[in-house]
Design a protein around this motif. Structure first.
Motif, PDB file in Angstrom:
ATOM      1  N   LEU A 449       0.836  -1.201   0.000  1.00  0.00           N
ATOM      2  CA  LEU A 449       0.000   0.000   0.000  1.00  0.00           C
ATOM      3  C   LEU A 449       0.869   1.248   0.000  1.00  0.00           C
ATOM      4  CD1 LEU A 449      -2.765   1.374   0.220  1.00  0.00           C
ATOM      5  CD2 LEU A 449      -2.584   1.147   2.704  1.00  0.00           C
ATOM      6  N   GLU A 450       1.935   1.247   0.788  1.00  0.00           N
ATOM      7  CA  GLU A 450       2.846   2.389   0.804  1.00  0.00           C
ATOM      8  C   GLU A 450       3.605   2.495  -0.515  1.00  0.00           C
ATOM      9  OE1 GLU A 450       6.375   4.341   3.593  1.00  0.00           O
ATOM     10  OE2 GLU A 450       5.396   2.462   4.160  1.00  0.00           O
ATOM     11  N   ALA A 451       3.972   1.338  -1.092  1.00  0.00           N
ATOM     12  CA  ALA A 451       4.632   1.368  -2.390  1.00  0.00           C
ATOM     13  C   ALA A 451       3.710   1.954  -3.450  1.00  0.00           C
ATOM     14  CB  ALA A 451       5.076  -0.040  -2.787  1.00  0.00           C
ATOM     15  N   PHE A 452       2.432   1.580  -3.395  1.00  0.00           N
ATOM     16  CA  PHE A 452       1.456   2.121  -4.342  1.00  0.00           C
ATOM     17  C   PHE A 452       1.331   3.639  -4.164  1.00  0.00           C
ATOM     18  CE2 PHE A 452      -2.906   3.346  -5.405  1.00  0.00           C
ATOM     19  CZ  PHE A 452      -3.024   2.849  -6.693  1.00  0.00           C
ATOM     20  N   ALA A 453       1.256   4.089  -2.913  1.00  0.00           N
ATOM     21  CA  ALA A 453       1.162   5.526  -2.654  1.00  0.00           C
ATOM     22  C   ALA A 453       2.409   6.248  -3.153  1.00  0.00           C
ATOM     23  CB  ALA A 453       0.961   5.774  -1.159  1.00  0.00           C
ATOM     24  N   ALA A 454       3.593   5.622  -2.998  1.00  0.00           N
ATOM     25  CA  ALA A 454       4.831   6.246  -3.478  1.00  0.00           C
ATOM     26  C   ALA A 454       4.828   6.393  -4.986  1.00  0.00           C
ATOM     27  CB  ALA A 454       6.036   5.409  -3.037  1.00  0.00           C
ATOM     28  N   VAL A 455       4.284   5.388  -5.677  1.00  0.00           N
ATOM     29  CA  VAL A 455       4.221   5.473  -7.136  1.00  0.00           C
ATOM     30  C   VAL A 455       3.257   6.571  -7.568  1.00  0.00           C
ATOM     31  CG1 VAL A 455       3.532   4.226  -9.213  1.00  0.00           C
ATOM     32  CG2 VAL A 455       4.879   3.076  -7.475  1.00  0.00           C
ATOM     33  N   VAL A 456       2.106   6.655  -6.902  1.00  0.00           N
ATOM     34  CA  VAL A 456       1.156   7.727  -7.224  1.00  0.00           C
ATOM     35  C   VAL A 456       1.792   9.082  -6.986  1.00  0.00           C
ATOM     36  CG1 VAL A 456      -1.061   8.750  -6.602  1.00  0.00           C
ATOM     37  CG2 VAL A 456      -0.839   6.273  -6.732  1.00  0.00           C
ATOM     38  N   TYR A 457       2.541   9.197  -5.902  1.00  0.00           N
ATOM     39  CA  TYR A 457       3.182  10.463  -5.549  1.00  0.00           C
ATOM     40  C   TYR A 457       4.249  10.857  -6.555  1.00  0.00           C
ATOM     41  CZ  TYR A 457       4.757  14.026  -2.179  1.00  0.00           C
ATOM     42  OH  TYR A 457       5.054  15.207  -1.546  1.00  0.00           O
ATOM     43  N   SER A 458       4.884   9.868  -7.195  1.00  0.00           N
ATOM     44  CA  SER A 458       6.054  10.147  -8.025  1.00  0.00           C
ATOM     45  C   SER A 458       5.829   9.942  -9.514  1.00  0.00           C
ATOM     46  CB  SER A 458       7.220   9.249  -7.589  1.00  0.00           C
ATOM     47  OG  SER A 458       6.878   7.877  -7.764  1.00  0.00           O
ATOM     48  N   SER A 459       4.673   9.439  -9.924  1.00  0.00           N
ATOM     49  CA  SER A 459       4.462   9.144 -11.338  1.00  0.00           C
ATOM     50  C   SER A 459       3.879  10.343 -12.073  1.00  0.00           C
ATOM     51  CB  SER A 459       3.515   7.945 -11.478  1.00  0.00           C
ATOM     52  OG  SER A 459       2.237   8.269 -10.958  1.00  0.00           O
ATOM     53  N   ASN A 460       4.081  10.338 -13.388  1.00  0.00           N
ATOM     54  CA  ASN A 460       3.450  11.311 -14.286  1.00  0.00           C
ATOM     55  C   ASN A 460       3.827  12.746 -13.952  1.00  0.00           C
ATOM     56  OD1 ASN A 460       1.909  11.775 -16.553  1.00  0.00           O
ATOM     57  ND2 ASN A 460      -0.001  11.981 -15.432  1.00  0.00           N
ATOM     58  N   TRP A 461       5.104  12.950 -13.602  1.00  0.00           N
ATOM     59  CA  TRP A 461       5.549  14.294 -13.242  1.00  0.00           C
ATOM     60  C   TRP A 461       5.549  15.242 -14.432  1.00  0.00           C
ATOM     61  CZ3 TRP A 461       8.315  15.762  -8.495  1.00  0.00           C
ATOM     62  CH2 TRP A 461       8.170  14.809  -7.487  1.00  0.00           C
ATOM     63  N   GLU A 462       5.897  14.698 -15.606  1.00  0.00           N
ATOM     64  CA  GLU A 462       6.051  15.588 -16.765  1.00  0.00           C
ATOM     65  C   GLU A 462       4.744  16.305 -17.106  1.00  0.00           C
ATOM     66  OE1 GLU A 462       6.636  12.418 -16.611  1.00  0.00           O
ATOM     67  OE2 GLU A 462       8.622  11.890 -17.353  1.00  0.00           O
ATOM     68  N   SER A 463       3.629  15.551 -17.103  1.00  0.00           N
ATOM     69  CA  SER A 463       2.358  16.170 -17.473  1.00  0.00           C
ATOM     70  C   SER A 463       1.873  17.142 -16.411  1.00  0.00           C
ATOM     71  CB  SER A 463       1.295  15.086 -17.695  1.00  0.00           C
ATOM     72  OG  SER A 463       1.080  14.369 -16.498  1.00  0.00           O
ATOM     73  N   GLU A 464       2.298  16.951 -15.169  1.00  0.00           N
ATOM     74  CA  GLU A 464       1.898  17.858 -14.096  1.00  0.00           C
ATOM     75  C   GLU A 464       2.729  19.126 -14.098  1.00  0.00           C
ATOM     76  OE1 GLU A 464      -0.617  19.130 -11.540  1.00  0.00           O
ATOM     77  OE2 GLU A 464      -0.761  17.010 -12.066  1.00  0.00           O
ATOM     78  N   ILE A 465       3.987  19.013 -14.514  1.00  0.00           N
ATOM     79  CA  ILE A 465       4.867  20.181 -14.514  1.00  0.00           C
ATOM     80  C   ILE A 465       4.429  21.178 -15.575  1.00  0.00           C
ATOM     81  CG2 ILE A 465       7.216  20.945 -15.024  1.00  0.00           C
ATOM     82  CD1 ILE A 465       8.155  18.271 -13.819  1.00  0.00           C
ATOM     83  N   SER A 466       4.082  20.700 -16.743  1.00  0.00           N
ATOM     84  CA  SER A 466       3.761  21.570 -17.869  1.00  0.00           C
ATOM     85  C   SER A 466       2.615  22.522 -17.579  1.00  0.00           C
ATOM     86  CB  SER A 466       3.468  20.733 -19.119  1.00  0.00           C
ATOM     87  OG  SER A 466       3.168  21.552 -20.209  1.00  0.00           O
ATOM     88  N   PRO A 467       1.466  22.042 -17.038  1.00  0.00           N
ATOM     89  CA  PRO A 467       0.401  22.998 -16.745  1.00  0.00           C
ATOM     90  C   PRO A 467       0.757  23.994 -15.669  1.00  0.00           C
ATOM     91  CG  PRO A 467      -0.428  20.745 -16.811  1.00  0.00           C
ATOM     92  CD  PRO A 467       1.059  20.674 -16.799  1.00  0.00           C
ATOM     93  N   MET A 468       1.678  23.631 -14.773  1.00  0.00           N
ATOM     94  CA  MET A 468       2.037  24.552 -13.691  1.00  0.00           C
ATOM     95  C   MET A 468       2.846  25.728 -14.200  1.00  0.00           C
ATOM     96  SD  MET A 468       3.099  22.232 -10.436  1.00  0.00           S
ATOM     97  CE  MET A 468       1.871  21.334  -9.479  1.00  0.00           C
ATOM     98  N   ASN A 469       3.892  25.422 -14.938  1.00  0.00           N
ATOM     99  CA  ASN A 469       4.783  26.475 -15.403  1.00  0.00           C
ATOM    100  C   ASN A 469       5.587  25.928 -16.558  1.00  0.00           C
ATOM    101  OD1 ASN A 469       6.623  28.515 -15.803  1.00  0.00           O
ATOM    102  ND2 ASN A 469       6.886  28.931 -13.621  1.00  0.00           N
ATOM    103  N   GLU A 470       5.193  26.241 -17.785  1.00  0.00           N
ATOM    104  CA  GLU A 470       5.863  25.677 -18.953  1.00  0.00           C
ATOM    105  C   GLU A 470       7.312  26.125 -19.039  1.00  0.00           C
ATOM    106  OE1 GLU A 470       3.576  26.617 -22.348  1.00  0.00           O
ATOM    107  OE2 GLU A 470       1.859  25.367 -21.772  1.00  0.00           O
ATOM    108  N   GLU A 471       7.607  27.361 -18.576  1.00  0.00           N
ATOM    109  CA  GLU A 471       8.977  27.840 -18.646  1.00  0.00           C
ATOM    110  C   GLU A 471       9.877  27.075 -17.684  1.00  0.00           C
ATOM    111  OE1 GLU A 471       8.901  31.952 -17.910  1.00  0.00           O
ATOM    112  OE2 GLU A 471       7.830  32.490 -19.741  1.00  0.00           O
ATOM    113  N   SER A 472       9.296  26.626 -16.577  1.00  0.00           N
ATOM    114  CA  SER A 472      10.104  25.925 -15.589  1.00  0.00           C
ATOM    115  C   SER A 472      10.258  24.459 -15.905  1.00  0.00           C
ATOM    116  CB  SER A 472       9.464  26.066 -14.202  1.00  0.00           C
ATOM    117  OG  SER A 472       9.357  27.417 -13.863  1.00  0.00           O
ATOM    118  N   SER A 473       9.466  23.935 -16.833  1.00  0.00           N
ATOM    119  CA  SER A 473       9.538  22.502 -17.105  1.00  0.00           C
ATOM    120  C   SER A 473      10.882  22.106 -17.689  1.00  0.00           C
ATOM    121  CB  SER A 473       8.417  22.107 -18.082  1.00  0.00           C
ATOM    122  OG  SER A 473       8.579  22.791 -19.319  1.00  0.00           O
ATOM    123  N   ALA A 474      11.596  23.070 -18.278  1.00  0.00           N
ATOM    124  CA  ALA A 474      12.912  22.740 -18.824  1.00  0.00           C
ATOM    125  C   ALA A 474      13.919  22.441 -17.728  1.00  0.00           C
ATOM    126  CB  ALA A 474      13.421  23.900 -19.690  1.00  0.00           C
TER     127      ALA A 474
END
Length: 529
Positions: A449-474
């Protein structure tokens, strides 16, 4: 003497030049090496601080998940207890028994055990056992007494046959209701636990990335990523920078609490009727048989094979279909002007819901759900029922969920089915309203369960970064490494006005299944160790 000195320098010009060059080069190299060592030390210190910060944020997130589940569970419990009123059926059986005693002229129900054994006496003892062991008296239901149940013309054998048929039907309803209720509550608790982990870890990831992006772009004066969200001081900073979106997203747990549980109940009830339907209330049942019948119910609900369990779809129980999303927002109090369109298009709420759906439909979700259900049913069957109904002494104060002991016990004396139903009726209240909740505690002991939560916490970072700040995604790069967010470097010497460099290692494999495998292999080391 001056001429002699000049002559000596002239004769040794080449060795002196070489020596001075060597000394100068050595000094330059020494300073360069010392600078690199100092930078490496600062980088290691920053990395250690960032890892500790991230670990603390993750652990705090998991504690929030536990408290959130405990806060939401009573809502679903009340709905399930209201739908499956086992105590009401028990009260109706008591009314019938009291009416029969009145007709037969017997003095008091307390004398049911006197005299030679008979079918009537067996029913009385079953009812007494159910009432005493379930811990809930029929008078607590608030149902008025129906003393006139036995009044009216007596029709001899026809009335007795009609009464017996009604009694058998009530006992069967009691059997199905008590088993279905406790099983449904375990399924609801496991589903709510996983849904809450997904929701709060997705929002926790957004909060962490928001802090990193703000730090990288000079939006924060301090040189470290903040741990606290300060929800009360500034709601806009809670779990990211879009408080209204986060609030709307969290309200989608309303579907499981008010609609999804019913679908779970119907599925469980059908399996219980098929598996336990042939059992008579007068039958004796062994611990091994009850455990086996429980496993059969689970196989019909979850799937009999590993492939069937992975192919199982739980999304309909946890999230509403798209045409019902506006209805959920309205029912949960999200009646702002933007609520009707918040879940459509390419909005942050839409992205959160889509990612949540993908996580729920993934094979790791089914795998972890199976482990949570194993823990819940192990607590119910192998601890509570075995100890209270079959009087099997506990082997340890801290049970080992990976080492079942019931299946190894073959010489335990069988008991009457009502004794087991009484334990299930009482445990239903413990599953939904227990303090402390032993069932939730056993589920949270599941390592995956903790491993699953860690994956949710750490997965799909690229798509989350872009909507936040496209200039910072680099500033964010993807490098080889274990699954889980990891701060690799932070250049503390750079000017905050020009942007502070920060590199986030999100792991080489962006696919959820690959990250899940790494998290299980490493025990979610980047965030929990």
């Amino acid at each position: 003497m001056i001429a002699a000195t000049r002559g000596w320098f002239r004769r040794n010009r080449t060795p002196l030049t070489v020596g001075v060059g060597v000394i100068g080069a050595g000094y330059v190299v020494t300073q360069y090496v010392l600078g690199k060592i100092s930078a490496a030390r600062e980088r290691m210190s920053s990395d250690r601080i960032a890892r500790e910060n991230l670990r603390r944020r993750f652990e705090q997130n998991q504690e929030d998940c536990t408290f959130t589940v405990l806060a939401l569970l009573p809502t679903a419990t009340d709905n399930i207890l209201q739908e499956l009123q086992t105590e009401r059926i028990t009260f109706e059986l008591q009314q019938q028994k009291a009416a029969k005693l009145a007709r037969d002229g017997e003095p008091h129900p307390s004398e049911l055990g006197s005299g030679p054994p008979s079918v009537t006496d067996d029913d009385g003892r079953s009812m007494a056992s159910l009432q005493s062991e379930s811990g809930v008296h029929a008078s607590q239901m608030g149902i008025p007494s129906a003393t006139s149940a036995g009044d009216g013309p007596q029709d001899g054998g026809q009335q007795a046959q009609r009464l017996r048929r009604t009694k058998v039907q009530l006992w069967n309803d009691l059997k199905i209701s008590s088993i279905t209720r406790s099983f449904t509550l375990i399924y609801t608790l496991a589903l709510l636990t996983l849904l809450t982990r997904i929701q709060l870890n997705l929002l926790g990831r957004r909060s962490y990335l928001s802090s990193v992006v703000s730090l990288a772009t000079g939006g924060m004066e301090q040189s470290t990523i903040t741990l606290e969200n300060h929800d009360d001081d500034n709601p806009d900073q809670a779990y990211g920078n879009d408080f209204e979106t986060n609030r709307q997203y969290l309200t989608f747990s309303w579907w499981l609490l008010h609609r999804g549980w019913r679908q779970v109940m119907l599925k469980v009830e059908a399996a219980v009727k098929e598996v336990f339907g042939s059992l008579s209330i007068r039958d004796e049942i062994s611990m091994h048989k009850f455990s086996d019948l429980t496993l059969q119910v689970r196989m019909k609900v979850e799937g009999a094979t590993d492939a069937e369990r992975k192919a199982g779809r739980w999304l309909e129980f946890l999230l509403p279909p798209k045409d019902q999303e506006d209805f959920v927002l309205k029912e949960s109090g999200m009646t702002t002007e933007s609520s009707s369109t918040a879940a459509s298009g390419n909005t942050p709420l839409r992205r959160l819901l889509d990612e949540t759906s993908d996580l729920i439909d993934s094979p790791p979700f089914s795998h972890v759900l199976t482990l949570l259900l194993d823990a819940g049913f192990s607590t119910l069957v192998e601890r509570k029922v075995s100890e209270q109904a079959f009087k099997i002494p506990p082997t340890s104060d801290v049970p080992d969920l990976n080492a079942p002991r019931i299946t190894e016990i073959v010489d335990v004396k069988p008991v009457r089915l009502p004794a087991v139903l009484a334990i299930l009726s009482r445990q239903a209240h413990s599953i939904g309203n227990g303090v402390p909740n032993e069932y939730l505690q056993s589920m949270e002991q599941v390592r995956d369960l903790e491993a699953f939560a860690a994956v949710v916490y750490s997965s799909n970072w690229e798509s989350e970064i872009s909507p936040m700040n496209e200039e910072s995604s680099a500033l964010f790069t993807q490098e080889d490494g274990p699954a889980g967010p990891e701060i690799v470097a932070a250049d503390s010497g750079s000017n905050a006005g020009t942007g502070q460099e920060s590199i986030v290692d999100v792991g080489a494999a962006s696919a959820f299944e690959s990250a899940w495998g790494k998290a299980v292999d490493h025990g979610a080391e980047p965030v929990s160790s």
